[in-house]
Design an enzyme around this catalytic site. Sequence first.
Site, mmCIF file in Angstrom:
data_model
loop_
_atom_site.group_PDB
_atom_site.id
_atom_site.type_symbol
_atom_site.label_atom_id
_atom_site.label_comp_id
_atom_site.label_asym_id
_atom_site.label_seq_id
_atom_site.Cartn_x
_atom_site.Cartn_y
_atom_site.Cartn_z
ATOM 1 N N GLU A 34 0.850 -1.193 0.000
ATOM 2 C CA GLU A 34 0.000 0.000 0.000
ATOM 3 C C GLU A 34 0.883 1.240 0.000
ATOM 4 O O GLU A 34 1.986 1.231 0.534
ATOM 5 C CB GLU A 34 -0.908 0.006 1.234
ATOM 6 C CG GLU A 34 -1.863 -1.171 1.284
ATOM 7 C CD GLU A 34 -2.821 -1.243 0.104
ATOM 8 O OE1 GLU A 34 -3.301 -0.184 -0.357
ATOM 9 O OE2 GLU A 34 -3.083 -2.367 -0.368
ATOM 10 N N GLY A 35 0.404 2.302 -0.610
ATOM 11 C CA GLY A 35 1.155 3.548 -0.635
ATOM 12 C C GLY A 35 1.907 3.769 -1.927
ATOM 13 O O GLY A 35 2.606 4.761 -2.080
ATOM 14 N N CYS A 36 1.774 2.848 -2.853
ATOM 15 C CA CYS A 36 2.428 2.971 -4.160
ATOM 16 C C CYS A 36 1.383 3.371 -5.195
ATOM 17 O O CYS A 36 0.266 2.855 -5.176
ATOM 18 C CB CYS A 36 3.072 1.650 -4.575
ATOM 19 S SG CYS A 36 4.367 1.090 -3.467
ATOM 20 N N ALA A 37 1.743 4.292 -6.075
ATOM 21 C CA ALA A 37 0.817 4.701 -7.130
ATOM 22 C C ALA A 37 0.593 3.559 -8.116
ATOM 23 O O ALA A 37 -0.510 3.368 -8.606
ATOM 24 C CB ALA A 37 1.354 5.930 -7.852
ATOM 25 N N SER A 38 1.634 2.796 -8.396
ATOM 26 C CA SER A 38 1.495 1.631 -9.267
ATOM 27 C C SER A 38 1.259 0.406 -8.384
ATOM 28 O O SER A 38 1.353 0.475 -7.166
ATOM 29 C CB SER A 38 2.742 1.455 -10.132
ATOM 30 O OG SER A 38 3.884 1.343 -9.318
#
Length: 134
Positions: free
Chosen positions: A47-51
């Site tokens: 979690e916390g990744c744009a991709s």
Amino acid sequence: MTEAFSEIQETFDFLDDWEDRYRHVIELGKSYAALDPALRVDTLKVEGCASQVWLLPRLEDGRFSFQGASDALIVSGLIAILAALYNDTSLAEARKIDALAEFGALGFDQHLSAQRSNGLRAMIERIATYLATQ
């Protein structure tokens, strides 16, 4: 520090501009043995990744390693660099690694977008959390 990560550092020192460095990161991502698609499940998603990013850490015979995958080429390259930094280190060695500092020394602290920086931090935090529980 692993030999694989030292080689990446040497290559970055040799490459003068960031376009060339980004191309190298993309090539690292393309050649990285990514996590099997069957293992790209929600429990491994970062979690916390744009991709989309998945990490599967493991400890075998006292050696730490992980496999990862992303749907973005540059992020796949960042995963490959993280793998070069961490994989096949002892648990004690892995816990001592300051991955943000190592990425900063490569210049990523100044050349990643805010979203990618947040994603990189999220991946490093996932690894650190795993290491702290072992």
